[in-house]
Design a protein around this motif. Structure first.
Motif, PDB file in Angstrom:
ATOM      1  N   ASP A  46      48.021   3.516  41.937  1.00  0.00           N
ATOM      2  CA  ASP A  46      46.984   3.955  41.006  1.00  0.00           C
ATOM      3  C   ASP A  46      46.588   2.759  40.146  1.00  0.00           C
ATOM      4  OD1 ASP A  46      45.214   5.663  39.681  1.00  0.00           O
ATOM      5  OD2 ASP A  46      46.712   6.392  38.265  1.00  0.00           O
TER       6      ASP A  46
ATOM      7  N   THR B 192      45.997   7.784  33.605  1.00  0.00           N
ATOM      8  CA  THR B 192      46.336   7.711  35.018  1.00  0.00           C
ATOM      9  C   THR B 192      45.781   8.922  35.756  1.00  0.00           C
ATOM     10  OG1 THR B 192      48.183   7.546  36.590  1.00  0.00           O
ATOM     11  CG2 THR B 192      48.549   8.881  34.630  1.00  0.00           C
ATOM     12  N   THR B 193      45.684   8.798  37.079  1.00  0.00           N
ATOM     13  CA  THR B 193      45.323   9.960  37.900  1.00  0.00           C
ATOM     14  C   THR B 193      46.560  10.613  38.500  1.00  0.00           C
ATOM     15  OG1 THR B 193      45.010   8.631  39.904  1.00  0.00           O
ATOM     16  CG2 THR B 193      43.064   8.973  38.493  1.00  0.00           C
ATOM     17  N   TYR B 194      47.760  10.104  38.195  1.00  0.00           N
ATOM     18  CA  TYR B 194      48.983  10.749  38.675  1.00  0.00           C
ATOM     19  C   TYR B 194      49.036  12.194  38.180  1.00  0.00           C
ATOM     20  CZ  TYR B 194      51.052   6.186  39.898  1.00  0.00           C
ATOM     21  OH  TYR B 194      51.317   4.960  40.444  1.00  0.00           O
ATOM     22  N   ASP B 195      49.640  13.058  38.971  1.00  0.00           N
ATOM     23  CA  ASP B 195      49.909  14.428  38.546  1.00  0.00           C
ATOM     24  C   ASP B 195      51.122  14.360  37.615  1.00  0.00           C
ATOM     25  OD1 ASP B 195      50.652  17.050  38.180  1.00  0.00           O
ATOM     26  OD2 ASP B 195      50.834  17.517  40.317  1.00  0.00           O
ATOM     27  N   LEU B 196      50.868  14.399  36.329  1.00  0.00           N
ATOM     28  CA  LEU B 196      51.946  14.178  35.366  1.00  0.00           C
ATOM     29  C   LEU B 196      52.903  15.349  35.262  1.00  0.00           C
ATOM     30  CD1 LEU B 196      49.822  12.056  33.027  1.00  0.00           C
ATOM     31  CD2 LEU B 196      52.005  11.337  33.973  1.00  0.00           C
ATOM     32  N   SER B 197      52.578  16.482  35.889  1.00  0.00           N
ATOM     33  CA  SER B 197      53.553  17.577  35.936  1.00  0.00           C
ATOM     34  C   SER B 197      54.733  17.191  36.821  1.00  0.00           C
ATOM     35  CB  SER B 197      52.905  18.863  36.446  1.00  0.00           C
ATOM     36  OG  SER B 197      52.574  18.747  37.821  1.00  0.00           O
ATOM     37  N   THR B 198      54.560  16.172  37.665  1.00  0.00           N
ATOM     38  CA  THR B 198      55.639  15.714  38.548  1.00  0.00           C
ATOM     39  C   THR B 198      56.354  14.484  37.981  1.00  0.00           C
ATOM     40  OG1 THR B 198      54.219  14.245  39.868  1.00  0.00           O
ATOM     41  CG2 THR B 198      54.348  16.574  40.547  1.00  0.00           C
TER      42      THR B 198
ATOM     43  N   LYS C 202      53.952  12.159  27.268  1.00  0.00           N
ATOM     44  CA  LYS C 202      52.889  12.313  28.261  1.00  0.00           C
ATOM     45  C   LYS C 202      51.967  13.447  27.859  1.00  0.00           C
ATOM     46  CE  LYS C 202      55.438  15.424  31.347  1.00  0.00           C
ATOM     47  NZ  LYS C 202      55.749  15.740  32.735  1.00  0.00           N
TER      48      LYS C 202
ATOM     49  N   PRO D 299      48.117  15.509  29.690  1.00  0.00           N
ATOM     50  CA  PRO D 299      47.611  15.938  30.994  1.00  0.00           C
ATOM     51  C   PRO D 299      47.142  14.789  31.884  1.00  0.00           C
ATOM     52  CG  PRO D 299      46.089  16.550  29.228  1.00  0.00           C
ATOM     53  CD  PRO D 299      47.337  16.019  28.569  1.00  0.00           C
ATOM     54  N   ASP D 300      46.672  13.692  31.279  1.00  0.00           N
ATOM     55  CA  ASP D 300      46.157  12.582  32.085  1.00  0.00           C
ATOM     56  C   ASP D 300      46.568  11.220  31.522  1.00  0.00           C
ATOM     57  OD1 ASP D 300      44.641  12.592  29.793  1.00  0.00           O
ATOM     58  OD2 ASP D 300      42.703  12.605  30.817  1.00  0.00           O
TER      59      ASP D 300
END
Length: 197
Positions: free
Chosen positions: A8, A27-33, A52, A54-55
């Motif tokens: 990313d 970031t575009t990472y799925d931060l729930s993970t 962290k 949501p984005d």
């Protein structure tokens, strides 16, 4: 551990000195993970996620890290783009080389010129690190696993193919830029064994 394969391009939202430097990175990472305490390499620097949203995620950058990396030399400014890589998980493909995220020092780009569709860079490494850099060996520059083309004294060359320029921050580099340099772990151990022998 990381592989030097960038997954990313992040963006510095803000950076504030408060003992250590606290930075928020979009970031575009799925931060729930992404758990608090997880490691993410930011331009090759292994940093711990301390908060962290949501984005975005936040990291603290210590004085030691500032001293050894281009973060201390150039600073992080809002909207600055960063190469990001999440830590390697068991079973992930090792597409680059083993990268620790422990930056050894800063190299300077002394020449950047087109070569076919690629971009040929010549960099100057600190003298104490140059001995670990070998032709056809690996280095991590701003977190990106790259193959060394040639070495002459403290200078070495790498080639950036169009794909690498497109999916990393390397498409916007210029002569004079300072980049984070991590030498290959194997080169470090071979040199240490040679000294001991």
């Amino acid at each position: 551990m990381f592989t030097g394969i960038i997954t990313d391009i992040g963006r510095v939202v803000d950076a504030e000195a408060r003992g250590d430097l606290r930075a928020r990175i979009a970031t575009t990472y799925d931060l729930s993970t992404v758990d608090l305490g997880a490691s993410i390499a930011c331009d090759g620097v292994c940093l711990t996620v301390v908060d962290k949203g949501p984005d975005w995620f936040a990291v603290d950058v210590s004085a030691e890290t500032l001293d050894k990396t281009n973060i201390g030399a150039q600073g992080w400014t809002p909207d600055q783009r960063l190469n990001l890589e999440r830590a390697l998980r068991v079973g992930d493909e090792l597409g680059g080389h083993i990268v620790s995220g422990h930056v050894d020092g800063v190299a300077r780009i002394v020449a950047a010129r087109p070569e076919g569709d690629s971009l040929r860079l010549t960099l100057e490494a600190p003298a104490h690190l140059a001995r670990f850099i070998a032709p056809k060996g690996s280095v991590a520059l701003n977190g990106t696993s790259l193959t060394v083309n040639e070495v002459e004294g403290n200078r070495f060359g790498v080639n950036l193919i169009p794909h690498t320029q497109a999916v990393t921050t390397w498409g916007g580099v210029r002569e004079g830029d300072l980049v984070n340099l991590e030498i290959d772990t194997l080169a470090r151990y071979v040199a240490r064994l040679a000294e001991a022998g």
